[in-house]
Design a protein around this motif. Structure first.
Motif, mmCIF file in Angstrom:
data_model
loop_
_atom_site.group_PDB
_atom_site.id
_atom_site.type_symbol
_atom_site.label_atom_id
_atom_site.label_comp_id
_atom_site.label_asym_id
_atom_site.label_seq_id
_atom_site.Cartn_x
_atom_site.Cartn_y
_atom_site.Cartn_z
ATOM 1 N N GLN A 63 7.553 5.375 6.427
ATOM 2 C CA GLN A 63 7.909 5.532 5.161
ATOM 3 C C GLN A 63 7.637 4.469 4.509
ATOM 4 O O GLN A 63 6.868 4.152 3.335
ATOM 5 C CB GLN A 63 9.184 5.758 4.984
ATOM 6 C CG GLN A 63 9.617 7.381 5.302
ATOM 7 C CD GLN A 63 11.277 7.474 5.460
ATOM 8 O OE1 GLN A 63 12.112 6.456 5.687
ATOM 9 N NE2 GLN A 63 11.685 8.694 5.086
ATOM 10 N N VAL A 64 7.615 3.028 5.194
ATOM 11 C CA VAL A 64 7.376 1.740 4.487
ATOM 12 C C VAL A 64 5.944 1.586 4.364
ATOM 13 O O VAL A 64 5.591 1.235 3.081
ATOM 14 C CB VAL A 64 7.867 0.879 5.407
ATOM 15 C CG1 VAL A 64 7.498 -0.608 5.173
ATOM 16 C CG2 VAL A 64 9.561 0.680 5.406
ATOM 17 N N ILE A 65 5.021 2.114 5.592
ATOM 18 C CA ILE A 65 3.822 1.785 5.351
ATOM 19 C C ILE A 65 3.151 2.859 4.176
ATOM 20 O O ILE A 65 2.369 2.503 3.229
ATOM 21 C CB ILE A 65 3.223 2.351 6.593
ATOM 22 C CG1 ILE A 65 3.446 1.038 7.655
ATOM 23 C CG2 ILE A 65 1.490 2.293 6.395
ATOM 24 C CD1 ILE A 65 2.844 1.500 9.042
ATOM 25 N N THR A 66 3.580 4.014 4.221
ATOM 26 C CA THR A 66 3.068 5.027 3.183
ATOM 27 C C THR A 66 3.493 4.314 1.665
ATOM 28 O O THR A 66 2.748 4.491 0.676
ATOM 29 C CB THR A 66 3.914 6.372 3.318
ATOM 30 O OG1 THR A 66 3.441 6.858 4.658
ATOM 31 C CG2 THR A 66 3.334 7.502 2.093
ATOM 32 N N SER A 67 4.719 4.151 1.489
ATOM 33 C CA SER A 67 5.125 3.424 0.259
ATOM 34 C C SER A 67 4.369 2.383 -0.095
ATOM 35 O O SER A 67 3.897 2.013 -1.375
ATOM 36 C CB SER A 67 6.721 3.249 0.281
ATOM 37 O OG SER A 67 7.608 4.195 0.684
ATOM 38 N N THR A 68 4.256 1.385 0.930
ATOM 39 C CA THR A 68 3.167 0.147 0.372
ATOM 40 C C THR A 68 1.905 0.678 0.022
ATOM 41 O O THR A 68 1.170 0.117 -0.945
ATOM 42 C CB THR A 68 3.162 -0.786 1.573
ATOM 43 O OG1 THR A 68 4.633 -0.892 2.186
ATOM 44 C CG2 THR A 68 2.552 -1.836 1.262
ATOM 45 N N GLN A 69 1.295 1.606 0.847
ATOM 46 C CA GLN A 69 0.083 2.014 0.492
ATOM 47 C C GLN A 69 -0.357 2.655 -1.204
ATOM 48 O O GLN A 69 -1.045 2.280 -1.792
ATOM 49 C CB GLN A 69 -0.689 3.073 1.445
ATOM 50 C CG GLN A 69 -0.971 2.601 2.621
ATOM 51 C CD GLN A 69 -1.285 3.674 3.822
ATOM 52 O OE1 GLN A 69 -0.859 4.540 3.560
ATOM 53 N NE2 GLN A 69 -1.715 2.989 5.043
ATOM 54 N N ILE A 70 0.913 3.457 -1.340
ATOM 55 C CA ILE A 70 0.934 3.919 -2.502
ATOM 56 C C ILE A 70 0.974 2.925 -3.735
ATOM 57 O O ILE A 70 0.085 2.809 -4.576
ATOM 58 C CB ILE A 70 1.934 4.823 -2.724
ATOM 59 C CG1 ILE A 70 1.868 6.172 -2.087
ATOM 60 C CG2 ILE A 70 2.487 5.224 -4.241
ATOM 61 C CD1 ILE A 70 2.866 7.308 -1.846
ATOM 62 N N VAL A 71 1.680 1.873 -3.525
ATOM 63 C CA VAL A 71 2.086 0.931 -4.626
ATOM 64 C C VAL A 71 0.582 0.213 -4.665
ATOM 65 O O VAL A 71 0.230 -0.162 -5.704
ATOM 66 C CB VAL A 71 3.289 -0.047 -4.108
ATOM 67 C CG1 VAL A 71 3.086 -1.214 -4.966
ATOM 68 C CG2 VAL A 71 4.591 0.592 -4.224
ATOM 69 N N LEU A 72 0.005 -0.155 -3.661
ATOM 70 C CA LEU A 72 -1.384 -1.097 -3.602
ATOM 71 C C LEU A 72 -2.191 -0.118 -4.551
ATOM 72 O O LEU A 72 -3.158 -0.611 -5.153
ATOM 73 C CB LEU A 72 -1.775 -1.324 -2.156
ATOM 74 C CG LEU A 72 -0.780 -2.383 -1.500
ATOM 75 C CD1 LEU A 72 -1.217 -2.516 -0.111
ATOM 76 C CD2 LEU A 72 -1.003 -3.614 -2.311
ATOM 77 N N VAL A 73 -2.359 0.986 -3.888
ATOM 78 C CA VAL A 73 -3.462 2.019 -4.803
ATOM 79 C C VAL A 73 -3.201 1.925 -6.111
ATOM 80 O O VAL A 73 -4.179 1.918 -7.277
ATOM 81 C CB VAL A 73 -3.623 3.369 -4.240
ATOM 82 C CG1 VAL A 73 -4.204 4.250 -5.052
ATOM 83 C CG2 VAL A 73 -3.961 3.239 -2.915
ATOM 84 N N PHE A 74 -1.863 2.289 -6.658
ATOM 85 C CA PHE A 74 -1.447 2.325 -8.248
ATOM 86 C C PHE A 74 -1.835 1.050 -8.684
ATOM 87 O O PHE A 74 -2.270 0.894 -9.970
ATOM 88 C CB PHE A 74 -0.186 2.892 -8.508
ATOM 89 C CG PHE A 74 -0.293 4.509 -8.438
ATOM 90 C CD1 PHE A 74 -0.493 4.974 -9.344
ATOM 91 C CD2 PHE A 74 0.277 5.056 -7.084
ATOM 92 C CE1 PHE A 74 -0.427 6.627 -9.302
ATOM 93 C CE2 PHE A 74 0.447 6.496 -7.367
ATOM 94 C CZ PHE A 74 -0.124 7.052 -8.357
ATOM 95 N N THR A 75 -1.365 -0.128 -8.141
ATOM 96 C CA THR A 75 -1.627 -1.404 -8.607
ATOM 97 C C THR A 75 -3.111 -1.708 -8.916
ATOM 98 O O THR A 75 -3.544 -2.157 -9.836
ATOM 99 C CB THR A 75 -1.166 -2.561 -7.734
ATOM 100 O OG1 THR A 75 0.231 -2.206 -7.713
ATOM 101 C CG2 THR A 75 -1.385 -3.943 -8.380
ATOM 102 N N LEU A 80 -7.677 -2.185 -12.671
ATOM 103 C CA LEU A 80 -9.116 -1.677 -13.169
ATOM 104 C C LEU A 80 -9.013 -1.173 -14.545
ATOM 105 O O LEU A 80 -9.730 -1.491 -15.470
ATOM 106 C CB LEU A 80 -9.678 -0.813 -12.216
ATOM 107 C CG LEU A 80 -10.044 -1.423 -10.721
ATOM 108 C CD1 LEU A 80 -10.683 -0.290 -9.974
ATOM 109 C CD2 LEU A 80 -11.094 -2.435 -11.024
ATOM 110 N N TYR A 81 -8.328 -0.311 -14.790
ATOM 111 C CA TYR A 81 -7.734 0.262 -16.014
ATOM 112 C C TYR A 81 -7.614 -0.676 -17.047
ATOM 113 O O TYR A 81 -8.313 -0.686 -18.257
ATOM 114 C CB TYR A 81 -6.681 1.364 -16.139
ATOM 115 C CG TYR A 81 -6.439 2.081 -17.299
ATOM 116 C CD1 TYR A 81 -7.307 3.032 -17.670
ATOM 117 C CD2 TYR A 81 -5.272 1.419 -18.145
ATOM 118 C CE1 TYR A 81 -6.954 3.706 -18.876
ATOM 119 C CE2 TYR A 81 -5.076 2.226 -19.296
ATOM 120 C CZ TYR A 81 -5.800 3.429 -19.460
ATOM 121 O OH TYR A 81 -5.689 4.128 -20.920
#
Length: 102
Positions: A63-75, A80-81
């Protein structure tokens, strides 16, 4: 007028200029009690923190790894936006101000 009489007529009343000699011991004992109460309060607080932390439902490693990946992708996406909009607006403003200077 009211007449005030002292138990000893030849001696007037006295106002002590300081505390009695035994009062220093009382002050030290009072400070010690305050410190003891203070340290007991800190100890109780830390014990309660430990009890509350035992109640916490900690996330699993996945869960920690998945949440961290989601945060990094959205950041990265929003970085970029915002960067693209910043460059586009900077370009438009530079074109507008270059046209005004001519």
């Amino acid at each position: 007028m009211v007449e005030h009489r002292s138990p000893k007529p030849a001696v007037g009343g006295s106002i002590p200029s300081g505390r009695a000699s035994g009062s220093k011991g009382f002050k030290v004992a009072k400070k010690e009690k305050v410190l003891i109460k203070y340290y007991k309060g800190i100890k109780n607080y830390l014990l309660e923190v430990v009890v509350e932390l035992k109640k916490v439902l900690w996330p699993s490693r996945e869960q920690v790894i998945t949440s961290t990946q989601i945060v990094l992708v959205f950041t990265a996406f929003f970085g970029l936006y915002v960067g693209l909009w910043d460059n586009a607006l900077a370009y438009l403003l530079s074109m507008i101000f270059k046209g005004v200077q001519r």
